[in-house]
Design an enzyme around this catalytic site. Sequence first.
Site, short mmCIF file in Angstrom:
data_model
loop_
_atom_site.label_atom_id
_atom_site.label_comp_id
_atom_site.label_asym_id
_atom_site.label_seq_id
_atom_site.Cartn_x
_atom_site.Cartn_y
_atom_site.Cartn_z
N LYS A 129 34.86 -53.28 -10.96
CA LYS A 129 33.95 -53.60 -11.45
C LYS A 129 32.59 -52.57 -11.37
CE LYS A 129 34.55 -58.68 -10.47
NZ LYS A 129 34.01 -59.84 -9.80
N SER A 132 32.63 -65.18 -9.74
CA SER A 132 31.90 -63.97 -9.10
C SER A 132 30.56 -63.52 -9.80
CB SER A 132 32.72 -62.69 -9.14
OG SER A 132 33.32 -62.57 -10.39
#
EC number: 3.4.21.53
Length: 379
Positions: free
Chosen positions: A316, A271
């Site tokens: 996140k 990611s």
Amino acid sequence: MTLFDDDAASRGARRRIDEGRRAPRRLVVGSVALLVALVSLFTMSFLPSDFVLERPGPVYNTLGEVESGEGELVSLIAVDGAETFDTTGSLSLTTVEVVGNREHPISWIELALAWMDPARAIVPIDAVFPEGLTSEQRDEQNAVMMTDSQSQASAAALRALDYDVPADMRVVSLTDGSPSQGVVEEGDRILAADGTRLADVDELRAVIDAAAGDPVELRLERDGERRTVEVTPERLTVDGSDSWAVGVSISTSYELPIDVTIQLDNVGGPSAGTMFALGIIDALTPGEMTGGEHIAGTGTITIDGDVGRIGGIRQKMHGAREAGNSYFLAPTGNCDEVVGHVPDGLQVVSVATLDDAISAVEAIAEGEAASLPACTPGG
């Protein structure tokens, strides 16, 4: 004169006495039942659950330094073979930390404490640690995905800067009963298919799909010699879906015209690709790409610059804000998870491609962040 029924009076008195005796008895029984329930609940709260917790993990500035495995500070991204430029601000990748695993499951009380925390997510353990997969095996898989992500990010960044970045696609294995058996060998480098020079595996799949079962001509390199072979695709189940395939597994690397080294220990998964690519571009571009602003983000990347969805987007975002970032680049594919969950003080920008991400960073640097696309339901 008032008359009394002695028998009735006696019975009433006895009933009141009995009820008075039963009341404390009921109170005792109720108290014991409540105590047993509380003890049971307390005991159960420490029993292992079938869930894990996801919470914000460390945030790393791709323009900065990190500690190596030897304990030394090194550049997270180092470039050799081309001029690099100093910059300010930050382009940070975000991570998610998983608490608990099959070997060390978390308790129900830990889940209860995390339930009201918007920065944490409760996830079924099977979604993170599939049955039969150990923590060590999962870490190995994530390490491989991180390596591939770094390779893709380097290639995508250099292509965005107009470098020629040819792909090196090698056959690593053949499936049982593969239509390529006897024609293609492990170690073969695939150069072209039906006359089309291939940039990546997706282009090879596109050629095979277009053939719709007709023979496909493959241009190969084997032991330094080039040759042309013909393979007839078959309908095979690949990664859970039925499609035309030639029955080979391929590993792709890229022949970079300059050396790009990304050093980040103890972080796995794909990611960080988009932020790696932005960091490389900033290092190779004159001026301050960020304008001194602090920008974080996430998203996988392909060599063609497509930004893909990731897991743990909410954690996140919280991690980015806690680390002092004011802006966050989110994959368009994650927008449904973003809407309604953005931490205060963080502006989230939707990006679908590396070009989108570059434009967003430049707009933020120029003070035009308000014009950037936000996430909306459905992307």
